[in-house]
Design a protein around this motif. Structure first.
Motif, mmCIF file in Angstrom:
data_model
loop_
_atom_site.group_PDB
_atom_site.id
_atom_site.type_symbol
_atom_site.label_atom_id
_atom_site.label_comp_id
_atom_site.label_asym_id
_atom_site.label_seq_id
_atom_site.Cartn_x
_atom_site.Cartn_y
_atom_site.Cartn_z
ATOM 1 N N THR A 3 36.509 44.643 45.975
ATOM 2 C CA THR A 3 37.252 44.300 44.749
ATOM 3 C C THR A 3 35.946 44.336 43.576
ATOM 4 O O THR A 3 34.849 43.898 43.981
ATOM 5 C CB THR A 3 37.819 43.390 44.591
ATOM 6 N N ALA A 4 36.303 44.796 42.327
ATOM 7 C CA ALA A 4 35.304 44.933 41.250
ATOM 8 C C ALA A 4 35.252 43.473 40.683
ATOM 9 O O ALA A 4 36.103 42.848 40.826
ATOM 10 C CB ALA A 4 35.742 46.167 40.232
ATOM 11 N N ALA A 5 34.052 43.157 40.151
ATOM 12 C CA ALA A 5 33.996 41.944 39.510
ATOM 13 C C ALA A 5 33.863 42.189 38.120
ATOM 14 O O ALA A 5 33.699 43.361 37.557
ATOM 15 C CB ALA A 5 32.336 41.358 39.826
ATOM 16 N N TYR A 6 34.699 41.243 37.380
ATOM 17 C CA TYR A 6 35.052 41.193 35.784
ATOM 18 C C TYR A 6 34.186 40.207 35.274
ATOM 19 O O TYR A 6 34.057 39.156 35.797
ATOM 20 C CB TYR A 6 36.314 41.154 35.648
ATOM 21 N N TYR A 7 33.644 40.910 34.103
ATOM 22 C CA TYR A 7 32.902 39.622 33.261
ATOM 23 C C TYR A 7 33.164 39.648 31.882
ATOM 24 O O TYR A 7 33.607 40.613 31.508
ATOM 25 C CB TYR A 7 31.221 39.836 33.369
ATOM 26 N N TYR A 8 33.532 38.422 31.181
ATOM 27 C CA TYR A 8 34.074 38.533 29.932
ATOM 28 C C TYR A 8 32.914 37.758 28.955
ATOM 29 O O TYR A 8 32.226 36.884 29.301
ATOM 30 C CB TYR A 8 35.219 37.552 29.872
ATOM 31 N N ALA A 59 36.123 42.403 28.092
ATOM 32 C CA ALA A 59 36.044 42.371 29.745
ATOM 33 C C ALA A 59 35.101 43.560 30.103
ATOM 34 O O ALA A 59 35.346 44.963 29.665
ATOM 35 C CB ALA A 59 37.390 42.686 30.239
ATOM 36 N N PHE A 60 34.169 43.434 30.915
ATOM 37 C CA PHE A 60 33.493 44.413 31.605
ATOM 38 C C PHE A 60 33.481 44.330 33.140
ATOM 39 O O PHE A 60 33.688 43.575 33.645
ATOM 40 C CB PHE A 60 31.752 44.174 31.465
ATOM 41 N N GLN A 61 33.893 45.554 33.836
ATOM 42 C CA GLN A 61 33.966 45.602 34.952
ATOM 43 C C GLN A 61 32.588 46.204 35.695
ATOM 44 O O GLN A 61 32.245 47.251 35.412
ATOM 45 C CB GLN A 61 34.992 46.511 35.597
ATOM 46 N N ASN A 63 31.548 47.720 39.168
ATOM 47 C CA ASN A 63 31.568 48.210 40.630
ATOM 48 C C ASN A 63 30.630 49.538 40.856
ATOM 49 O O ASN A 63 30.138 50.043 39.895
ATOM 50 C CB ASN A 63 33.078 48.529 40.825
#
Length: 67
Positions: A3-8, A59-61, A63
């Motif tokens: 799963t991809a990590a999301y950063y805000y 939001a940044f994804q 992967n």
């Protein structure tokens, strides 16, 4: 696939609308100098520290992309 990590985080870029207290301002440009970030606003001569500004986080994804 993992799963991809999301950063805000806020994305300060030219044209972005930010809030300084109760007023709305527009970002002119951003300067990174000596490890610090300074945001210049349209119509203001001195830069502003980003902690004094309010901006909706983006939001940044993260992967891996296959080669």
């Amino acid at each position: 696939m993992e799963t991809a990590a999301y950063y805000y985080m806020p994305l300060f870029k030219p044209g972005a609308i930010v809030h300084v207290g109760q007023t709305r301002e527009t970002v002119s440009h951003v300067v990174v100098r000596r490890g610090g970030l300074l945001v210049h606003l349209v119509g203001h001569e001195s830069p502003v520290h980003p902690d004094t500004l309010s901006l909706e986080p983006s939001a940044f994804q993260l992967n891996r992309v296959p080669d």
